[in-house]
Write a protein that holds these residues in place. Structure first.
Motif, short mmCIF file in Angstrom:
data_model
loop_
_atom_site.label_atom_id
_atom_site.label_comp_id
_atom_site.label_asym_id
_atom_site.label_seq_id
_atom_site.Cartn_x
_atom_site.Cartn_y
_atom_site.Cartn_z
N ALA A 118 -3.42 4.11 -3.16
CA ALA A 118 -3.17 3.16 -3.80
C ALA A 118 -2.17 1.81 -3.53
CB ALA A 118 -1.95 3.87 -5.73
N GLU A 119 -1.70 0.81 -4.39
CA GLU A 119 -1.90 -0.54 -4.21
C GLU A 119 -0.94 -0.73 -4.87
OE1 GLU A 119 -3.73 -3.49 -0.36
OE2 GLU A 119 -5.18 -2.27 -1.86
N MET A 120 0.66 -1.12 -4.78
CA MET A 120 1.37 -1.82 -5.64
C MET A 120 1.00 -3.44 -5.88
SD MET A 120 5.12 -0.44 -4.45
CE MET A 120 6.68 -1.59 -5.56
N LYS A 121 1.04 -4.62 -7.11
CA LYS A 121 0.67 -5.80 -6.92
C LYS A 121 1.63 -6.53 -7.04
CE LYS A 121 -4.63 -4.15 -8.10
NZ LYS A 121 -5.11 -4.64 -9.52
N ASN A 122 1.74 -7.89 -7.65
CA ASN A 122 2.49 -8.82 -7.55
C ASN A 122 3.03 -7.98 -9.12
OD1 ASN A 122 2.56 -9.79 -4.83
ND2 ASN A 122 1.18 -11.75 -5.87
N LEU A 177 1.34 -0.94 -0.08
CA LEU A 177 -0.13 0.60 -0.16
C LEU A 177 0.91 0.94 0.02
CD1 LEU A 177 -3.11 0.56 1.99
CD2 LEU A 177 -1.14 2.57 2.37
N ILE A 178 0.17 2.06 -1.03
CA ILE A 178 1.98 2.97 -0.75
C ILE A 178 1.13 4.41 -0.17
CG2 ILE A 178 2.30 5.09 -2.34
CD1 ILE A 178 1.76 3.41 -5.10
N HIS A 179 0.87 4.11 0.98
CA HIS A 179 0.75 5.03 2.14
C HIS A 179 1.23 6.81 1.98
CE1 HIS A 179 1.28 6.50 6.19
NE2 HIS A 179 0.00 6.00 7.10
N TYR A 180 2.61 7.39 1.45
CA TYR A 180 2.62 8.99 0.99
C TYR A 180 3.24 9.16 0.13
CZ TYR A 180 4.97 12.86 2.81
OH TYR A 180 5.20 14.37 2.03
N THR A 181 3.37 9.61 -0.79
CA THR A 181 4.75 10.34 -2.20
C THR A 181 4.25 11.59 -1.61
OG1 THR A 181 2.50 10.80 -3.55
CG2 THR A 181 3.46 8.54 -3.48
N GLU A 182 5.80 12.06 -2.21
CA GLU A 182 5.87 13.44 -1.84
C GLU A 182 5.71 14.18 -3.41
OE1 GLU A 182 10.23 13.91 -1.74
OE2 GLU A 182 9.30 14.08 0.08
N GLY A 183 5.37 13.64 -4.72
CA GLY A 183 5.47 14.77 -5.31
C GLY A 183 4.96 13.23 -6.83
N SER A 184 5.41 13.51 -8.18
CA SER A 184 5.09 12.40 -8.97
C SER A 184 5.45 11.80 -9.19
CB SER A 184 4.98 13.27 -9.93
OG SER A 184 5.39 12.17 -11.44
N VAL A 185 5.04 9.62 -8.98
CA VAL A 185 5.92 8.95 -8.04
C VAL A 185 4.24 7.89 -9.34
CG1 VAL A 185 5.53 6.86 -6.67
CG2 VAL A 185 6.67 8.92 -6.23
N THR A 186 5.53 7.11 -9.86
CA THR A 186 4.77 6.02 -11.38
C THR A 186 4.66 4.55 -10.84
OG1 THR A 186 6.52 6.12 -12.29
CG2 THR A 186 5.16 7.35 -13.01
N SER A 189 13.53 2.59 -8.31
CA SER A 189 12.39 1.67 -8.43
C SER A 189 12.85 0.24 -7.80
CB SER A 189 12.96 1.96 -9.81
OG SER A 189 13.77 1.23 -9.90
N VAL A 190 12.00 -0.01 -7.31
CA VAL A 190 11.22 -1.35 -6.84
C VAL A 190 10.34 -2.23 -6.83
CG1 VAL A 190 12.15 -0.38 -4.21
CG2 VAL A 190 9.71 -0.04 -4.67
N LEU A 191 11.18 -3.25 -7.04
CA LEU A 191 10.01 -4.38 -7.81
C LEU A 191 8.99 -4.90 -6.64
CD1 LEU A 191 8.58 -6.15 -9.86
CD2 LEU A 191 10.28 -7.31 -10.17
N VAL A 211 12.20 12.51 -6.21
CA VAL A 211 10.54 12.56 -5.09
C VAL A 211 10.88 11.13 -4.13
CG1 VAL A 211 9.09 13.85 -6.64
CG2 VAL A 211 9.13 11.60 -6.54
N ARG A 212 10.07 11.25 -3.16
CA ARG A 212 10.68 10.42 -2.17
C ARG A 212 9.08 9.69 -2.05
NH1 ARG A 212 12.45 14.13 0.84
NH2 ARG A 212 15.31 14.33 0.58
N ALA A 213 8.97 8.13 -1.86
CA ALA A 213 7.72 7.62 -1.89
C ALA A 213 8.01 6.27 -0.36
CB ALA A 213 7.60 6.88 -2.37
N GLU A 214 6.59 6.10 0.28
CA GLU A 214 6.54 5.80 1.59
C GLU A 214 6.01 3.90 1.37
OE1 GLU A 214 6.54 6.96 5.91
OE2 GLU A 214 4.56 6.39 5.69
N VAL A 215 6.28 3.35 1.39
CA VAL A 215 4.81 2.13 0.64
C VAL A 215 4.58 1.52 2.40
CG1 VAL A 215 4.94 0.07 -0.80
CG2 VAL A 215 5.39 2.00 -0.86
N LEU A 216 3.67 0.50 2.80
CA LEU A 216 4.15 -0.23 3.81
C LEU A 216 4.55 -1.86 3.45
CD1 LEU A 216 0.21 0.85 5.17
CD2 LEU A 216 2.33 1.82 6.48
N LEU A 217 4.72 -2.47 4.19
CA LEU A 217 5.02 -3.69 4.40
C LEU A 217 4.53 -4.74 5.09
CD1 LEU A 217 8.91 -3.40 3.59
CD2 LEU A 217 6.99 -3.79 1.82
N GLY A 218 3.22 -3.95 6.06
CA GLY A 218 2.81 -5.28 6.90
C GLY A 218 2.86 -3.59 8.39
#
Length: 201
Positions: free
Chosen positions: A57-61, A34-43, A89-91, A70-77
């Protein structure tokens, strides 16, 4: 200033004790990504994320999150955050909480794990090397342009490499990833803009 002191000391006891106040987790998800926070343009897969109040938004498999300046924060749990640095970039390999798997494709990422719930597992792949997060703590991954990588354990414990013969990296250890695994000490007092930004999240 108080937040910076907490982040700089990086003791597991302090992290867990202050978890409720320290991390502003606005939502709980049944999966990682789950994409918890972005501070600008993230794709995600080259599609721009458009944050909306109360919607995440959520990252799917199989999907790749990419940042520019910019930077982004994603929940891993619950209590576990992936903070992606600039031009990185992260997959998402597997979004199950029981076997969360993320691959660092380029750039820099921090994982801050305030608590690691029983049954939840987090593995990060960098330079084709799996790194399993074993304990609450702070971990940094840097992947260079030539695909070599390093892991720095500011606090916590990680298992690096094949499960049958891993290197155990604890607080103050840096491991080079790709080719021969080499562990050495590093100075955890070093800070940069990503570190300071993560401290304020």
């Amino acid at each position: 200033e108080v937040v910076m002191i907490r982040f700089a000391k990086l003791t597991c006891a302090a992290l867990v004790a202050t978890a409720v106040a320290a991390y502003a987790q606005n939502v709980i998800s049944a999966k990682s990504g789950l994409i918890h926070y972005t501070e600008g343009s993230v794709t995600v897969d080259e599609k721009a994320i458009e944050p909306k109040k109360g919607q995440f938004a959520e990252m799917k498999n199989g999907e790749t999150l990419t940042t520019t300046e910019v930077r982004a924060e994603v929940l891993l749990g619950p209590g576990a955050f992936l903070r992606v640095g600039e031009n990185s970039s992260v997959l998402m390999l597997d979004s199950r909480l029981t076997d969360t798997r993320i691959q660092i494709l380029s750039g820099t990422a921090l994982i801050e794990c305030l608590e690691l719930l029983k049954g939840n597992n987090i593995t990060v792949v960098a330079a084709a090397v799996p790194v399993q997060i074993r304990k609450a703590g702070l971990y940094r991954f840097d992947l260079s342009e030539n695909a070599s990588a390093t892991l720095k354990v500011f606090d916590g414990e990680a298992s690096v490499g094949a499960a049958d013969n891993p290197i155990v990296a604890k607080k103050g250890k840096m491991v080079t990833l790709g080719g021969a695994l080499v562990a050495m000490k590093f100075d955890p007092r070093g800070q940069d803009t990503l570190y300071r930004w993560a401290a304020m999240r």
